[in-house]
Design an enzyme around this catalytic site. Structure first.
Site, PDB file in Angstrom:
ATOM      1  N   GLN A   1       0.183 -39.102  52.074  1.00 17.36           N
ATOM      2  CA  GLN A   1      -0.299 -37.906  51.317  1.00 17.36           C
ATOM      3  C   GLN A   1       0.021 -36.728  51.835  1.00 17.36           C
ATOM      4  O   GLN A   1      -0.752 -36.008  52.757  1.00 17.36           O
ATOM      5  CB  GLN A   1      -1.805 -37.908  51.204  1.00 17.36           C
ATOM      6  CG  GLN A   1      -2.333 -36.733  50.281  1.00 17.36           C
ATOM      7  CD  GLN A   1      -3.263 -37.013  49.075  1.00 17.36           C
ATOM      8  OE1 GLN A   1      -3.874 -38.204  49.331  1.00 17.36           O
ATOM      9  NE2 GLN A   1      -3.397 -36.208  48.134  1.00 17.36           N
ATOM     10  N   PHE A   2       1.536 -36.571  51.492  1.00 15.87           N
ATOM     11  CA  PHE A   2       1.934 -35.319  52.080  1.00 15.87           C
ATOM     12  C   PHE A   2       1.280 -33.856  51.724  1.00 15.87           C
ATOM     13  O   PHE A   2       1.209 -33.085  52.618  1.00 15.87           O
ATOM     14  CB  PHE A   2       3.508 -35.069  52.009  1.00 15.87           C
ATOM     15  CG  PHE A   2       3.749 -34.564  50.483  1.00 15.87           C
ATOM     16  CD1 PHE A   2       3.993 -33.109  50.005  1.00 15.87           C
ATOM     17  CD2 PHE A   2       3.744 -35.579  49.478  1.00 15.87           C
ATOM     18  CE1 PHE A   2       4.223 -32.936  48.750  1.00 15.87           C
ATOM     19  CE2 PHE A   2       4.100 -35.195  48.103  1.00 15.87           C
ATOM     20  CZ  PHE A   2       4.260 -33.842  47.870  1.00 15.87           C
ATOM     21  N   THR A   3       0.622 -33.833  50.945  1.00 15.63           N
ATOM     22  CA  THR A   3      -0.140 -32.833  50.185  1.00 15.63           C
ATOM     23  C   THR A   3      -1.541 -32.418  51.341  1.00 15.63           C
ATOM     24  O   THR A   3      -1.876 -31.139  51.115  1.00 15.63           O
ATOM     25  CB  THR A   3      -0.819 -32.859  48.912  1.00 15.63           C
ATOM     26  OG1 THR A   3      -1.808 -34.138  48.740  1.00 15.63           O
ATOM     27  CG2 THR A   3       0.229 -33.106  47.928  1.00 15.63           C
TER      28      THR A   3
END
Length: 148
Positions: A78-80
């Site tokens: 999850q890059f967010t």
């Protein structure tokens, strides 16, 4: 690396209505990888997560680890988790690792948990996923390897 760990009674991840990863009791892990992260960051999490004592013992105290209860892991990249929201209303993700760095570290992290004896299911890196879970407790723990 940032890892959001949720103690779950079940969790799954699907793409186009097809389940690609599913667990019962265990940890749902959302893993964010920073542009400067290395295998040392992953190793730290690999050492900590299997032994994290957040499952209840016979007396109802959070005193048992994932290994103690035979739990599994559902790991989703999850890059967010590296969103920068300081300016404006649109988050910036420039500190999130690019795929050429993040994918090998994500795979290394998951393999390290497997080597620690855990069953690990995964999402699809970069995929448009539907994640479902039942957070047991709720119990949610945040690890950030920059804070160790």
């Amino acid at each position: 690396m940032r890892a959001v760990i949720q103690r779950v009674s079940e969790a799954s991840v699907a793409i186009d209505d097809k389940i690609i990863g599913k667990i019962d009791r265990g940890f749902m892990i959302l893993l964010g990888i920073h542009e400067e992260d290395t295998q040392a960051d992953a190793d730290y999490l690999i050492r900590k997560i299997p032994l994290l004592r957040v499952f209840e013992d016979a007396e109802g105290k959070m005193n048992q680890s994932l290994q103690d209860v035979g739990g599994s892991v559902l790991s989703v990249s999850q890059f967010t988790l590296y969103a920068d929201t300081k300016k404006g209303n649109r988050p910036s993700f420039v500190k999130a690792a690019r795929p050429e760095t993040a994918i090998p570290l994500y795979e290394y992290f998951n393999e390290g948990l497997r080597q620690a004896g855990l069953t690990v299911e995964t999402g699809e890196f970069g995929g448009d996923m539907d994640v479902a879970l039942i957070n047991d407790g709720p119990v949610t723990i945040l690890f950030d390897t920059r804070d160790k």
